[in-house]
Design an enzyme around this catalytic site. Structure first.
Site, mmCIF file in Angstrom:
data_model
loop_
_atom_site.group_PDB
_atom_site.id
_atom_site.type_symbol
_atom_site.label_atom_id
_atom_site.label_comp_id
_atom_site.label_asym_id
_atom_site.label_seq_id
_atom_site.Cartn_x
_atom_site.Cartn_y
_atom_site.Cartn_z
ATOM 1 N N LYS A 98 -1.178 -1.416 -4.161
ATOM 2 C CA LYS A 98 -2.198 -0.385 -4.239
ATOM 3 C C LYS A 98 -1.464 0.942 -4.324
ATOM 4 O O LYS A 98 -0.782 1.351 -3.382
ATOM 5 C CB LYS A 98 -3.118 -0.422 -3.018
ATOM 6 N N TYR B 281 0.855 -1.189 0.000
ATOM 7 C CA TYR B 281 0.000 0.000 0.000
ATOM 8 C C TYR B 281 0.886 1.232 0.000
ATOM 9 O O TYR B 281 1.539 1.537 0.998
ATOM 10 C CB TYR B 281 -0.908 -0.015 1.231
#
Length: 294
Positions: A166, A137
């Site tokens: 992500k 992330y």
């Protein structure tokens, strides 16, 4: 090798009381709301889930409460990020033990590790849950650290259970990462959390998946958007996105999480409030939200 993560999941909000206490008793009803909307996957305890408002023990309790209701019925991804590597390991192991299908591994907020330190952090956490697929992330606006594309590629090639990222920082980096992987990209997912920009991100910027925030209140619409994109029905996807764009813009302007919690509370979903100092939406905002969502 196929991607390890489904194309569409929703970033679940975490129920808190008005005073900011985690409301574990409300979790089953909140999870049931998502399941009733036919949402195929939930990202639990991410940014939208206000993970850093909880202790390590509370996050583990949340994983277990969600899994008790939803494990085996929808895909479950655990948001894992902590100031200390040992705490991140503990969270990752708890997610595995609860039966989660994957982990979104964020980086230590505020501390700003070097690229080398970030690589070591990922490798050490991933090694404790080798059987669980992980996507990283990258959210530099939130935590002050940016994963360089070259760093992701080194991690992907050296850590066996990292299968994507992500990318909430620099969308142009997605195609850079894919190019640097030298064609070995079929097994990797590149996830977006930007609802308004997702159609363009999917068509033009190399993204493959979304963990949607607005999907909390537009669940069927995002299901439809992703389905159209997978079928290469880009015009239809754009039409659906255009139909909900004003609502997404209002959510962003008013405060995404607190607006979603207001809407869901009014629908009878016991999501509670954001822990202070984040405040509930004001009366003017409530009226604006009501015009669109009710």
């Amino acid at each position: 090798m196929a991607q390890r993560f489904i194309p569409y999941s929703v970033a679940m909000v975490t129920p808190f009381t008005k005073s900011g206490t985690l409301d574990l008793a409300a979790v089953p009803a909140v999870v049931k709301y998502y399941m009733d909307q036919n949402i195929p996957g939930l990202l639990v305890s991410g940014t939208t889930g206000e993970q850093h408002c909880m202790t390590i023990a509370e996050r583990k309790q949340l994983y277990n409460a969600v899994a008790t209701t939803a494990a085996g019925k929808v895909q479950l991804y655990a948001g894992v990020a902590a100031f200390k590597t040992e705490d991140a390991k503990e969270l990752a192991q708890a997610a595995r033990d609860a039966g989660f299908n994957g982990i979104m591994l964020g980086f230590p907020p505020y501390r700003i590790p070097s690229q080398q330190e970030a690589e070591q952090y990922v490798a050490q956490v991933a090694a404790t849950v080798k059987e669980v697929p992980i996507f990283l992330y990258n959210n530099p606006r939130r935590n002050g650290f940016n994963v360089e594309p070259e760093t992701f590629v080194r991690i992907a090639k050296s850590v066996d259970n990292v299968f994507g990222q992500k990318e909430a920082g620099y969308p142009e980096n997605v195609n850079k990462m894919k190019t640097a992987l030298n064609g070995d990209i079929a097994k990797y997912s590149f996830l977006s959390g930007d609802d308004a920009g997702f159609v363009d991100a999917y068509i033009n910027k190399g993204y493959t998946n979304i963990t949607s925030i607005a999907g909390n209140v537009y669940p069927s619409q995002f299901n439809s958007i992703v389905d159209h994109l997978l079928k290469k029905e880009n015009d239809q996807a754009k039409q659906v996105m255009d139909s909900i764009a004003p609502g997404i813009a209002l959510l962003g302007k008013a405060g995404m999480i607190q607006s979603i919690k207001y809407i869901l509370r009014k629908k009878g979903v016991p999501v509670g409030y954001c822990p202070p100092p984040i405040m509930d939406v004001n009366e003017e905002t409530k009226q604006a939200l009501d015009k669109i969502f009710f």
